[in-house]
Design a protein around this motif. Structure first.
Motif, PDB file in Angstrom:
ATOM      1  N   UNK A  53      37.044  85.016  53.927  1.00 42.16           N
ATOM      2  CA  UNK A  53      38.161  85.100  54.986  1.00 42.16           C
ATOM      3  C   UNK A  53      39.507  84.723  54.667  1.00 42.16           C
ATOM      4  N   UNK A  54      39.646  83.713  53.985  1.00 39.50           N
ATOM      5  CA  UNK A  54      41.081  83.349  53.321  1.00 39.50           C
ATOM      6  C   UNK A  54      41.668  84.493  52.199  1.00 39.50           C
ATOM      7  N   UNK A  55      40.668  85.164  51.714  1.00 40.86           N
ATOM      8  CA  UNK A  55      41.206  86.241  50.626  1.00 40.86           C
ATOM      9  C   UNK A  55      41.622  87.541  51.663  1.00 40.86           C
ATOM     10  N   UNK A  56      40.852  87.672  52.722  1.00 36.75           N
ATOM     11  CA  UNK A  56      41.379  88.665  53.547  1.00 36.75           C
ATOM     12  C   UNK A  56      42.424  88.492  54.281  1.00 36.75           C
ATOM     13  N   UNK A  57      42.611  87.297  54.770  1.00 37.47           N
ATOM     14  CA  UNK A  57      43.899  86.767  55.520  1.00 37.47           C
ATOM     15  C   UNK A  57      45.418  87.083  54.355  1.00 37.47           C
ATOM     16  N   UNK A  59      45.422  89.121  51.796  1.00 38.74           N
ATOM     17  CA  UNK A  59      45.554  90.437  51.411  1.00 38.74           C
ATOM     18  C   UNK A  59      46.148  91.126  52.758  1.00 38.74           C
ATOM     19  N   UNK A  60      45.796  90.710  53.757  1.00 37.52           N
ATOM     20  CA  UNK A  60      46.567  91.182  55.177  1.00 37.52           C
ATOM     21  C   UNK A  60      48.094  90.651  55.028  1.00 37.52           C
ATOM     22  N   UNK A  61      48.246  89.622  54.659  1.00 38.00           N
ATOM     23  CA  UNK A  61      49.676  88.986  54.678  1.00 38.00           C
ATOM     24  C   UNK A  61      50.635  89.782  53.612  1.00 38.00           C
ATOM     25  N   UNK A  62      49.941  89.902  52.527  1.00 38.47           N
ATOM     26  CA  UNK A  62      50.722  90.789  51.563  1.00 38.47           C
ATOM     27  C   UNK A  62      50.938  92.114  52.057  1.00 38.47           C
ATOM     28  N   UNK A  63      49.952  92.900  52.505  1.00 37.95           N
ATOM     29  CA  UNK A  63      50.129  94.271  53.153  1.00 37.95           C
ATOM     30  C   UNK A  63      51.124  94.227  54.261  1.00 37.95           C
ATOM     31  N   UNK A  64      51.145  93.064  55.037  1.00 38.39           N
ATOM     32  CA  UNK A  64      52.167  93.114  56.156  1.00 38.39           C
ATOM     33  C   UNK A  64      53.552  93.062  55.600  1.00 38.39           C
TER      34      UNK A  64
END
Length: 124
Positions: A53-57, A59-64
């Protein structure tokens, strides 16, 4: 024989009781062990899920951030393109003004020539 039957029944009942008690204790140990292993496995699964979950968050932050940077870059490009277009439009406007100025000067020159011609014709 009469004495042997009650002794046999007593020994059979005692053996049955011992076997039943051992079976129940074994089942309790398996349940406890199963619960402990289950809790360990569950906590491992929870840890993995939390990490995922933390890794997904992240990666989403990096994508954002990447998307935001791309949008900023696109806006800058659009502003730059808009400024270039505005500069071109200003250049075209300046050219139009210069062209109009030349036409006006040409017309004024023609009017002056026409006035001189008219004045010369009146003088003669």
């Amino acid at each position: 024989m009469r004495v042997g039957v009650p002794i046999f029944l007593f020994l059979a009942a005692a053996g049955f009781h011992t076997a039943l008690t051992a079976s129940l204790e074994s089942a309790e140990k398996e349940d406890t062990f199963g619960d402990e292993v289950g809790l360990e496995q569950l906590s491992d699964l929870q840890k993995r899920d939390q990490e995922e979950f933390e890794a997904a968050q992240m990666s989403e932050a990096v994508q954002d951030e990447n998307t935001e940077e791309e949008n900023d870059t696109q806006e800058e490009d659009m502003n730059r393109d808009g400024n270039v277009e505005a500069d071109q439009h200003e250049s075209e406007s300046d050219e139009d003004v210069d062209g109009m100025r030349q036409k006006r000067e040409h017309l004024e020159a023609n009017v002056e020539e026409a006035d001189e011609t008219t004045n010369l014709a009146e003088v003669e």
